[in-house]
Design a protein around this motif. Structure first.
Motif, PDB file in Angstrom:
ATOM      1  N   ASP A 286       0.851  -1.185   0.000  1.00 30.39           N
ATOM      2  CA  ASP A 286       0.000   0.000   0.000  1.00 30.39           C
ATOM      3  C   ASP A 286       0.889   1.239   0.000  1.00 30.39           C
ATOM      4  OD1 ASP A 286       0.712   0.671   2.684  1.00 30.39           O
ATOM      5  OD2 ASP A 286      -0.835  -0.657   3.439  1.00 30.39           O
ATOM      6  N   ASN A 287       0.266   2.405  -0.052  1.00 25.86           N
ATOM      7  CA  ASN A 287       1.033   3.655  -0.146  1.00 25.86           C
ATOM      8  C   ASN A 287       1.949   3.881   1.047  1.00 25.86           C
ATOM      9  OD1 ASN A 287       0.036   4.290  -2.623  1.00 25.86           O
ATOM     10  ND2 ASN A 287      -1.427   5.815  -1.897  1.00 25.86           N
ATOM     11  N   SER A 288       1.595   3.365   2.221  1.00 21.62           N
ATOM     12  CA  SER A 288       2.429   3.596   3.400  1.00 21.62           C
ATOM     13  C   SER A 288       3.803   2.945   3.242  1.00 21.62           C
ATOM     14  CB  SER A 288       1.739   3.115   4.663  1.00 21.62           C
ATOM     15  OG  SER A 288       1.507   1.727   4.623  1.00 21.62           O
ATOM     16  N   VAL A 289       3.893   1.871   2.473  1.00 20.14           N
ATOM     17  CA  VAL A 289       5.180   1.221   2.233  1.00 20.14           C
ATOM     18  C   VAL A 289       6.096   2.179   1.467  1.00 20.14           C
ATOM     19  CG1 VAL A 289       6.362  -0.689   1.076  1.00 20.14           C
ATOM     20  CG2 VAL A 289       4.208  -1.100   2.283  1.00 20.14           C
ATOM     21  N   GLY A 290       5.594   2.758   0.407  1.00 21.62           N
ATOM     22  CA  GLY A 290       6.381   3.707  -0.368  1.00 21.62           C
ATOM     23  C   GLY A 290       6.763   4.935   0.437  1.00 21.62           C
ATOM     24  N   GLU A 291       5.829   5.415   1.245  1.00 19.60           N
ATOM     25  CA  GLU A 291       6.119   6.569   2.099  1.00 19.60           C
ATOM     26  C   GLU A 291       7.223   6.243   3.100  1.00 19.60           C
ATOM     27  OE1 GLU A 291       2.417   7.727   3.896  1.00 19.60           O
ATOM     28  OE2 GLU A 291       1.505   8.161   1.948  1.00 19.60           O
ATOM     29  N   ARG A 292       7.160   5.029   3.668  1.00 14.47           N
ATOM     30  CA  ARG A 292       8.187   4.607   4.622  1.00 14.47           C
ATOM     31  C   ARG A 292       9.550   4.529   3.940  1.00 14.47           C
ATOM     32  NH1 ARG A 292       4.767   2.048   7.349  1.00 14.47           N
ATOM     33  NH2 ARG A 292       4.598   0.220   6.043  1.00 14.47           N
ATOM     34  N   ILE A 293       9.594   3.983   2.736  1.00 13.10           N
ATOM     35  CA  ILE A 293      10.856   3.891   1.994  1.00 13.10           C
ATOM     36  C   ILE A 293      11.407   5.284   1.728  1.00 13.10           C
ATOM     37  CG2 ILE A 293      11.875   3.241  -0.233  1.00 13.10           C
ATOM     38  CD1 ILE A 293       9.904   0.794  -0.156  1.00 13.10           C
ATOM     39  N   ARG A 294      10.552   6.205   1.291  1.00 14.25           N
ATOM     40  CA  ARG A 294      10.992   7.580   1.025  1.00 14.25           C
ATOM     41  C   ARG A 294      11.514   8.236   2.299  1.00 14.25           C
ATOM     42  NH1 ARG A 294       8.965  12.014   2.295  1.00 14.25           N
ATOM     43  NH2 ARG A 294       6.885  11.188   2.653  1.00 14.25           N
ATOM     44  N   GLU A 295      10.784   8.073   3.410  1.00 14.23           N
ATOM     45  CA  GLU A 295      11.226   8.665   4.676  1.00 14.23           C
ATOM     46  C   GLU A 295      12.577   8.117   5.115  1.00 14.23           C
ATOM     47  OE1 GLU A 295       8.046   7.928   7.422  1.00 14.23           O
ATOM     48  OE2 GLU A 295       6.738   9.412   6.473  1.00 14.23           O
ATOM     49  N   LEU A 296      12.748   6.802   5.021  1.00 10.45           N
ATOM     50  CA  LEU A 296      14.030   6.197   5.385  1.00 10.45           C
ATOM     51  C   LEU A 296      15.153   6.704   4.484  1.00 10.45           C
ATOM     52  CD1 LEU A 296      12.782   2.558   5.972  1.00 10.45           C
ATOM     53  CD2 LEU A 296      13.851   4.020   7.713  1.00 10.45           C
ATOM     54  N   ARG A 297      14.860   6.814   3.204  1.00 12.93           N
ATOM     55  CA  ARG A 297      15.856   7.316   2.250  1.00 12.93           C
ATOM     56  C   ARG A 297      16.273   8.734   2.617  1.00 12.93           C
ATOM     57  NH1 ARG A 297      15.293  10.592  -1.900  1.00 12.93           N
ATOM     58  NH2 ARG A 297      13.043  10.347  -2.140  1.00 12.93           N
ATOM     59  N   GLU A 298      15.306   9.574   2.920  1.00 16.13           N
ATOM     60  CA  GLU A 298      15.600  10.970   3.246  1.00 16.13           C
ATOM     61  C   GLU A 298      16.327  11.101   4.580  1.00 16.13           C
ATOM     62  OE1 GLU A 298      11.776  12.841   2.888  1.00 16.13           O
ATOM     63  OE2 GLU A 298      11.957  13.009   0.703  1.00 16.13           O
ATOM     64  N   ILE A 299      15.935  10.312   5.572  1.00 13.96           N
ATOM     65  CA  ILE A 299      16.614  10.338   6.877  1.00 13.96           C
ATOM     66  C   ILE A 299      18.083   9.987   6.720  1.00 13.96           C
ATOM     67  CG2 ILE A 299      16.811   9.054   9.072  1.00 13.96           C
ATOM     68  CD1 ILE A 299      13.697   8.940   9.034  1.00 13.96           C
ATOM     69  N   GLN A 300      18.366   9.049   5.815  1.00 14.29           N
ATOM     70  CA  GLN A 300      19.739   8.593   5.616  1.00 14.29           C
ATOM     71  C   GLN A 300      20.474   9.398   4.547  1.00 14.29           C
ATOM     72  OE1 GLN A 300      20.049   4.261   5.582  1.00 14.29           O
ATOM     73  NE2 GLN A 300      18.112   4.169   6.697  1.00 14.29           N
ATOM     74  N   ASN A 301      19.846  10.472   4.106  1.00 16.43           N
ATOM     75  CA  ASN A 301      20.450  11.399   3.139  1.00 16.43           C
ATOM     76  C   ASN A 301      20.839  10.747   1.810  1.00 16.43           C
ATOM     77  OD1 ASN A 301      20.296  13.760   4.784  1.00 16.43           O
ATOM     78  ND2 ASN A 301      21.998  12.941   5.973  1.00 16.43           N
ATOM     79  N   TYR A 302      20.044   9.777   1.385  1.00 20.27           N
ATOM     80  CA  TYR A 302      20.247   9.201   0.061  1.00 20.27           C
ATOM     81  C   TYR A 302      19.422   9.998  -0.945  1.00 20.27           C
ATOM     82  CZ  TYR A 302      22.262   4.760   1.692  1.00 20.27           C
ATOM     83  OH  TYR A 302      23.060   3.786   2.222  1.00 20.27           O
ATOM     84  N   THR A 303      19.998  10.279  -2.091  1.00 23.39           N
ATOM     85  CA  THR A 303      19.173  10.764  -3.191  1.00 23.39           C
ATOM     86  C   THR A 303      18.436   9.550  -3.738  1.00 23.39           C
ATOM     87  OG1 THR A 303      20.872  10.355  -4.858  1.00 23.39           O
ATOM     88  CG2 THR A 303      20.858  12.553  -3.811  1.00 23.39           C
ATOM     89  N   ARG A 304      17.393   9.794  -4.468  1.00 23.00           N
ATOM     90  CA  ARG A 304      16.662   8.678  -5.077  1.00 23.00           C
ATOM     91  C   ARG A 304      17.605   7.904  -5.999  1.00 23.00           C
ATOM     92  NH1 ARG A 304      12.201  11.251  -6.639  1.00 23.00           N
ATOM     93  NH2 ARG A 304      11.140  10.716  -4.723  1.00 23.00           N
ATOM     94  N   GLU A 305      18.441   8.626  -6.727  1.00 25.62           N
ATOM     95  CA  GLU A 305      19.365   7.981  -7.659  1.00 25.62           C
ATOM     96  C   GLU A 305      20.385   7.110  -6.922  1.00 25.62           C
ATOM     97  OE1 GLU A 305      18.523  11.240  -7.679  1.00 25.62           O
ATOM     98  OE2 GLU A 305      17.283  11.206  -9.494  1.00 25.62           O
TER      99      GLU A 305
END
Length: 107
Positions: free
Chosen positions: A3-22
């Motif tokens: 569901d959408n919360s999975v994608g939101e969680r992935i994005r939040e984790l990515r941003e917390i860890q300072n990863y760009t999407r790329e």
């Protein structure tokens, strides 16, 4: 399963860890476009991709899917912090951990 919360969680984790999407996409071996589609809830992903995402983000698969902490929560946070260190810092940290283990064994 997804569901959408999975994608939101992935994005939040990515941003917390300072990863760009790329950068995260490269680490997981998927395209940045596919990662974007996962984050906004347009696409699901395989168990293999889930495992690679979880490893890259230093969390459990359960956390990615359900937002639940596992019993190894502390270990995963430590691993996440260690991955941010440069090689020299990692070496020093390893020396400190060995010293701490020796102290604990002596007590």
């Amino acid at each position: 399963m997804y569901d959408n919360s999975v994608g939101e969680r992935i994005r939040e984790l990515r941003e917390i860890q300072n990863y760009t999407r790329e950068a995260l996409a490269e680490k997981v071996d998927i395209s940045a476009k596919f990662l974007y589609e996962i984050e906004v809830g347009k696409k699901g992903f395989s168990a293999e991709t889930l495992g690679r995402l979880a490893r890259a983000l230093s969390v459990s698969c359960d956390y990615v899917l359900f937002g639940e902490e596992t019993r190894h929560q502390g270990t995963e946070k430590i691993i996440c912090c260690l991955e941010l260190l440069n090689p020299r810092q990692k070496s020093r940290m390893q020396e400190l951990l060995h010293l701490m283990i020796s102290i604990c064994e002596a007590v």
